[in-house]
Motif scaffolding. Structure first.
Motif, short mmCIF file in Angstrom:
data_model
loop_
_atom_site.label_atom_id
_atom_site.label_comp_id
_atom_site.label_asym_id
_atom_site.label_seq_id
_atom_site.Cartn_x
_atom_site.Cartn_y
_atom_site.Cartn_z
N SER A 95 7.96 1.90 -11.22
CA SER A 95 8.71 3.26 -12.06
C SER A 95 9.07 2.65 -13.32
CB SER A 95 9.97 3.70 -11.34
OG SER A 95 9.57 4.17 -10.17
N THR A 118 5.22 11.44 -10.60
CA THR A 118 5.72 10.31 -9.50
C THR A 118 4.97 11.12 -8.39
OG1 THR A 118 7.95 11.12 -8.83
CG2 THR A 118 7.44 9.47 -10.67
N THR A 119 4.50 10.45 -7.48
CA THR A 119 3.82 11.02 -6.21
C THR A 119 5.12 11.79 -5.23
OG1 THR A 119 3.79 8.81 -5.21
CG2 THR A 119 1.73 9.83 -6.32
N ASP A 120 6.39 11.21 -5.58
CA ASP A 120 7.46 11.67 -4.64
C ASP A 120 7.31 13.13 -4.41
OD1 ASP A 120 8.17 9.05 -4.33
OD2 ASP A 120 9.84 9.32 -5.98
N GLY A 139 6.92 7.98 2.56
CA GLY A 139 6.10 7.07 1.74
C GLY A 139 4.86 6.45 2.63
N TYR A 144 2.66 12.76 2.79
CA TYR A 144 2.14 13.41 1.59
C TYR A 144 1.11 14.39 1.94
CZ TYR A 144 4.14 9.30 -0.84
OH TYR A 144 4.76 8.32 -1.57
N GLU A 192 2.37 7.80 -10.86
CA GLU A 192 2.94 6.51 -10.35
C GLU A 192 3.43 6.77 -8.86
OE1 GLU A 192 6.34 4.86 -8.70
OE2 GLU A 192 7.19 5.99 -10.40
N GLY A 193 2.96 5.96 -7.98
CA GLY A 193 3.36 6.23 -6.58
C GLY A 193 2.95 4.85 -5.62
#
Length: 308
Positions: A95, A118-120, A139, A144, A192-193
């Motif tokens: 991150s 972010t992939t969150d 995670g 996902y 980002e992930g």
């Protein structure tokens, strides 16, 4: 066996900065760092400036290729962002890497608009994870909404004027209802992930990989023992910060002693993060275009760049 990567030590890599100017201040850098990371200005100059130069060259070449294609076809399509994927373990510092690159890349004149997703935000909500019995596998790839994530990236690469991504809150540890991050045709999009370089496991969803949409990919790497120590240190710091917030999902950990915090963090690492790293994240390292190898002090010691 010959490696597909060219490996640079710190001295070799920093020489590739050439005349790239330092466009970030000490105050900005302090705001970009993670909870227990201390990134020096030397690190920015010697590691991230050469990387931003390399990425700038890739972006420029891609922009020229798009223009050449448009000239050949006699059309002018909507602007398509250059997408950079950044992968790596929990607590490895991806991150921070993403935020520093976003700042540096936005200072180049040919691509001033750089956004970070972010992939969150593409995790299933907690209620769905609980219904499926996979709350402790948050995670992991199956946590996902891959279909939604692929649709988001497809719209980005199609040049849609506005594309929205769900918003995730680390404070409440869940997707925030009715909140969206809207991406409006940036020059560069950083994604980002944990698992962005992983191929799909459910072939019924799509034959596409998430990474098929990336123009460049980075894996932030370190020894597993070092990442584990960073995770424990971060957990201890969070007791006095995020965990102490009454709204925090993890507020029950705020009053833990140092010894208790180490025990709890170690248990979470062994039960969840270590398994995910070994089984799902680390195997994707070889798919990255560039690998940043960190030492025990969080500084990048080596850089591996895939041969063309």
């Amino acid at each position: 066996m010959a490696s597909p990567y060219v490996t640079f030590n710190r001295e070799q890599w920093k020489s590739l900065r050439a005349s790239t100017p330092l466009t970030i201040s000490d105050d900005e850098l302090a705001c970009l760092q993670g909870v227990n990371e201390k990134i020096s200005m030397d690190e920015v100059s010697e590691v991230y400036l050469p990387l931003s130069r390399l990425l700038n060259l890739h972006v420029g070449a891609t922009q020229e290729l798009h223009q050449a294609t448009h000239t050949f076809l006699g059309i002018q399509d909507a602007k398509v962002p250059f997408i950079i994927g950044i992968a790596g373990s929990v607590a490895v510092g991806k991150s921070t890497t993403a935020r520093i690159l976003q700042t540096l890349l936005s200072r180049w004149p040919n691509h001033p608009k750089v956004e970070l997703v972010t992939t969150d935000g593409f995790l299933y909500p907690n209620r769905v994870l609980e219904e499926r019995g996979i709350m402790k596998r948050k995670g992991f790839p199956e946590s996902y909404d891959l279909r939604r994530f692929l649709h988001f990236l497809s719209e980005i690469k199609s040049g849609e004027p506005e594309v929205s991504a769900p918003v995730y809150s680390h404070l409440v540890y869940d997707i925030v209802p009715d909140q969206w991050q809207t991406v409006r045709q940036p020059d560069i999009l950083i994604v980002e992930g944990l698992n962005v370089l992983q191929p799909p496991r459910d072939k019924s969803l799509s034959e596409l990989f998430v990474s098929d949409f990336f123009d460049f990919s980075i894996y932030v790497d370190a020894k597993e023992q070092d990442i584990f120590q960073w995770y424990v240190e971060r957990f201890k710091v969070l007791r006095q910060t995020a965990f102490s917030n009454p709204a925090s999902y993890f507020r029950r950990y705020a009053s833990l002693s140092d010894e208790e915090a180490v025990e709890v963090a170690t248990g979470i690492w062994k039960e969840i993060n270590e398994i995910n790293l070994r089984k799902n994240i680390l195997p994707t390292r070889v798919r990255a275009r560039l690998i940043l190898e960190k030492g025990q002090d969080h500084s990048v010691q080596r850089v591996k760049l895939r041969r063309l």
